[in-house]
Design a protein around this motif. Sequence first.
Motif, PDB file in Angstrom:
ATOM      1  N   ARG A 155       0.854  -1.188   0.000  1.00 45.86           N
ATOM      2  CA  ARG A 155       0.000   0.000   0.000  1.00 45.86           C
ATOM      3  C   ARG A 155       0.888   1.236   0.000  1.00 45.86           C
ATOM      4  O   ARG A 155       1.848   1.320   0.785  1.00 45.86           O
ATOM      5  CB  ARG A 155      -0.879   0.009   1.243  1.00 45.86           C
ATOM      6  CG  ARG A 155      -1.737   1.273   1.353  1.00 45.86           C
ATOM      7  CD  ARG A 155      -2.523   1.253   2.656  1.00 45.86           C
ATOM      8  NE  ARG A 155      -3.101   2.561   2.920  1.00 45.86           N
ATOM      9  CZ  ARG A 155      -4.398   2.789   3.076  1.00 45.86           C
ATOM     10  NH1 ARG A 155      -5.255   1.780   2.998  1.00 45.86           N
ATOM     11  NH2 ARG A 155      -4.841   4.001   3.335  1.00 45.86           N
ATOM     12  N   VAL A 156       0.566   2.189  -0.868  1.00 48.55           N
ATOM     13  CA  VAL A 156       1.290   3.458  -0.911  1.00 48.55           C
ATOM     14  C   VAL A 156       0.266   4.584  -0.799  1.00 48.55           C
ATOM     15  O   VAL A 156      -0.670   4.671  -1.595  1.00 48.55           O
ATOM     16  CB  VAL A 156       2.093   3.605  -2.221  1.00 48.55           C
ATOM     17  CG1 VAL A 156       2.759   4.980  -2.277  1.00 48.55           C
ATOM     18  CG2 VAL A 156       3.146   2.507  -2.347  1.00 48.55           C
ATOM     19  N   ASP A 157       0.432   5.425   0.205  1.00 48.81           N
ATOM     20  CA  ASP A 157      -0.459   6.572   0.404  1.00 48.81           C
ATOM     21  C   ASP A 157       0.163   7.810  -0.220  1.00 48.81           C
ATOM     22  O   ASP A 157       1.281   8.191   0.122  1.00 48.81           O
ATOM     23  CB  ASP A 157      -0.685   6.798   1.908  1.00 48.81           C
ATOM     24  CG  ASP A 157      -1.522   5.690   2.499  1.00 48.81           C
ATOM     25  OD1 ASP A 157      -2.734   5.670   2.249  1.00 48.81           O
ATOM     26  OD2 ASP A 157      -0.953   4.822   3.208  1.00 48.81           O
ATOM     27  N   LEU A 158      -0.571   8.435  -1.135  1.00 45.98           N
ATOM     28  CA  LEU A 158      -0.085   9.645  -1.787  1.00 45.98           C
ATOM     29  C   LEU A 158      -0.403  10.867  -0.939  1.00 45.98           C
ATOM     30  O   LEU A 158      -1.326  10.846  -0.112  1.00 45.98           O
ATOM     31  CB  LEU A 158      -0.739   9.800  -3.166  1.00 45.98           C
ATOM     32  CG  LEU A 158      -0.523   8.653  -4.150  1.00 45.98           C
ATOM     33  CD1 LEU A 158      -1.146   9.003  -5.496  1.00 45.98           C
ATOM     34  CD2 LEU A 158       0.949   8.344  -4.310  1.00 45.98           C
ATOM     35  N   ASP A 159       0.329  11.926  -1.173  1.00 51.50           N
ATOM     36  CA  ASP A 159       0.121  13.162  -0.416  1.00 51.50           C
ATOM     37  C   ASP A 159      -1.286  13.718  -0.615  1.00 51.50           C
ATOM     38  O   ASP A 159      -1.821  14.405   0.250  1.00 51.50           O
ATOM     39  CB  ASP A 159       1.145  14.225  -0.844  1.00 51.50           C
ATOM     40  CG  ASP A 159       2.543  13.874  -0.360  1.00 51.50           C
ATOM     41  OD1 ASP A 159       2.651  13.016   0.542  1.00 51.50           O
ATOM     42  OD2 ASP A 159       3.507  14.461  -0.883  1.00 51.50           O
ATOM     43  N   ASP A 196      -6.327   1.112  -3.759  1.00 43.32           N
ATOM     44  CA  ASP A 196      -6.200   0.110  -2.697  1.00 43.32           C
ATOM     45  C   ASP A 196      -7.566  -0.374  -2.221  1.00 43.32           C
ATOM     46  O   ASP A 196      -7.707  -1.499  -1.760  1.00 43.32           O
ATOM     47  CB  ASP A 196      -5.405   0.688  -1.521  1.00 43.32           C
ATOM     48  CG  ASP A 196      -5.101  -0.364  -0.475  1.00 43.32           C
ATOM     49  OD1 ASP A 196      -4.659  -1.469  -0.855  1.00 43.32           O
ATOM     50  OD2 ASP A 196      -5.316  -0.086   0.715  1.00 43.32           O
ATOM     51  N   LEU A 197      -8.567   0.469  -2.352  1.00 41.90           N
ATOM     52  CA  LEU A 197      -9.902   0.134  -1.841  1.00 41.90           C
ATOM     53  C   LEU A 197     -10.628  -0.791  -2.817  1.00 41.90           C
ATOM     54  O   LEU A 197     -10.750  -0.493  -4.002  1.00 41.90           O
ATOM     55  CB  LEU A 197     -10.709   1.422  -1.652  1.00 41.90           C
ATOM     56  CG  LEU A 197     -12.097   1.259  -1.046  1.00 41.90           C
ATOM     57  CD1 LEU A 197     -12.012   0.760   0.397  1.00 41.90           C
ATOM     58  CD2 LEU A 197     -12.854   2.593  -1.106  1.00 41.90           C
ATOM     59  N   GLY A 230      -3.990  12.111  -0.702  1.00 41.98           N
ATOM     60  CA  GLY A 230      -5.003  11.325  -0.016  1.00 41.98           C
ATOM     61  C   GLY A 230      -5.353  10.011  -0.707  1.00 41.98           C
ATOM     62  O   GLY A 230      -6.028   9.172  -0.120  1.00 41.98           O
ATOM     63  N   ARG A 231      -4.920   9.835  -1.944  1.00 40.21           N
ATOM     64  CA  ARG A 231      -5.206   8.569  -2.615  1.00 40.21           C
ATOM     65  C   ARG A 231      -4.359   7.451  -2.014  1.00 40.21           C
ATOM     66  O   ARG A 231      -3.208   7.670  -1.651  1.00 40.21           O
ATOM     67  CB  ARG A 231      -4.899   8.674  -4.114  1.00 40.21           C
ATOM     68  CG  ARG A 231      -5.922   9.466  -4.880  1.00 40.21           C
ATOM     69  CD  ARG A 231      -5.589   9.530  -6.351  1.00 40.21           C
ATOM     70  NE  ARG A 231      -4.425  10.380  -6.600  1.00 40.21           N
ATOM     71  CZ  ARG A 231      -3.906  10.572  -7.821  1.00 40.21           C
ATOM     72  NH1 ARG A 231      -4.450   9.996  -8.864  1.00 40.21           N
ATOM     73  NH2 ARG A 231      -2.858  11.359  -7.972  1.00 40.21           N
ATOM     74  N   ALA A 232      -4.959   6.286  -1.920  1.00 35.41           N
ATOM     75  CA  ALA A 232      -4.231   5.105  -1.453  1.00 35.41           C
ATOM     76  C   ALA A 232      -4.184   4.106  -2.595  1.00 35.41           C
ATOM     77  O   ALA A 232      -5.226   3.728  -3.141  1.00 35.41           O
ATOM     78  CB  ALA A 232      -4.923   4.492  -0.245  1.00 35.41           C
ATOM     79  N   LEU A 233      -2.993   3.697  -2.964  1.00 37.32           N
ATOM     80  CA  LEU A 233      -2.813   2.760  -4.060  1.00 37.32           C
ATOM     81  C   LEU A 233      -2.288   1.428  -3.541  1.00 37.32           C
ATOM     82  O   LEU A 233      -1.600   1.375  -2.519  1.00 37.32           O
ATOM     83  CB  LEU A 233      -1.799   3.308  -5.082  1.00 37.32           C
ATOM     84  CG  LEU A 233      -2.054   4.675  -5.681  1.00 37.32           C
ATOM     85  CD1 LEU A 233      -1.048   4.930  -6.804  1.00 37.32           C
ATOM     86  CD2 LEU A 233      -3.464   4.815  -6.201  1.00 37.32           C
TER      87      LEU A 233
END
Length: 104
Positions: A21-25, A44-45, A27-30
Amino acid sequence: YPGVTIRLCATSDIPEGEVLRVDLDDGRALAVYHWEGQFFATDDLCTHGDASLSEGEIEDGRILCPFHMGSFDIRTGEAVAAPCSIAVRTYPLTTREGEVFLVD
Ligand code: FES
């Protein structure tokens, strides 16, 4: 704007066959996948419920959702097993000098 690249992680952060999981600045989570030597990314969701796909397992190019065992093709985002029916968004990536970038 188009063509911006955002660094996600180092290629060595994700062993072959694993997902991170990588959280972008913004707010998106990939969920970022390393599969057969290539890197892929989706949201990610899960599109079926409140599950984090990065907590699932990759099997044969698919990510198995940890909640209800639906699955998605990690290359296309296509929902390939019930109860998932809505594709998950995919993101174009590029790798350069041992780093993985999102091409936004
Ligand atoms: Fe992912 Fe149900 S929440 S399959």
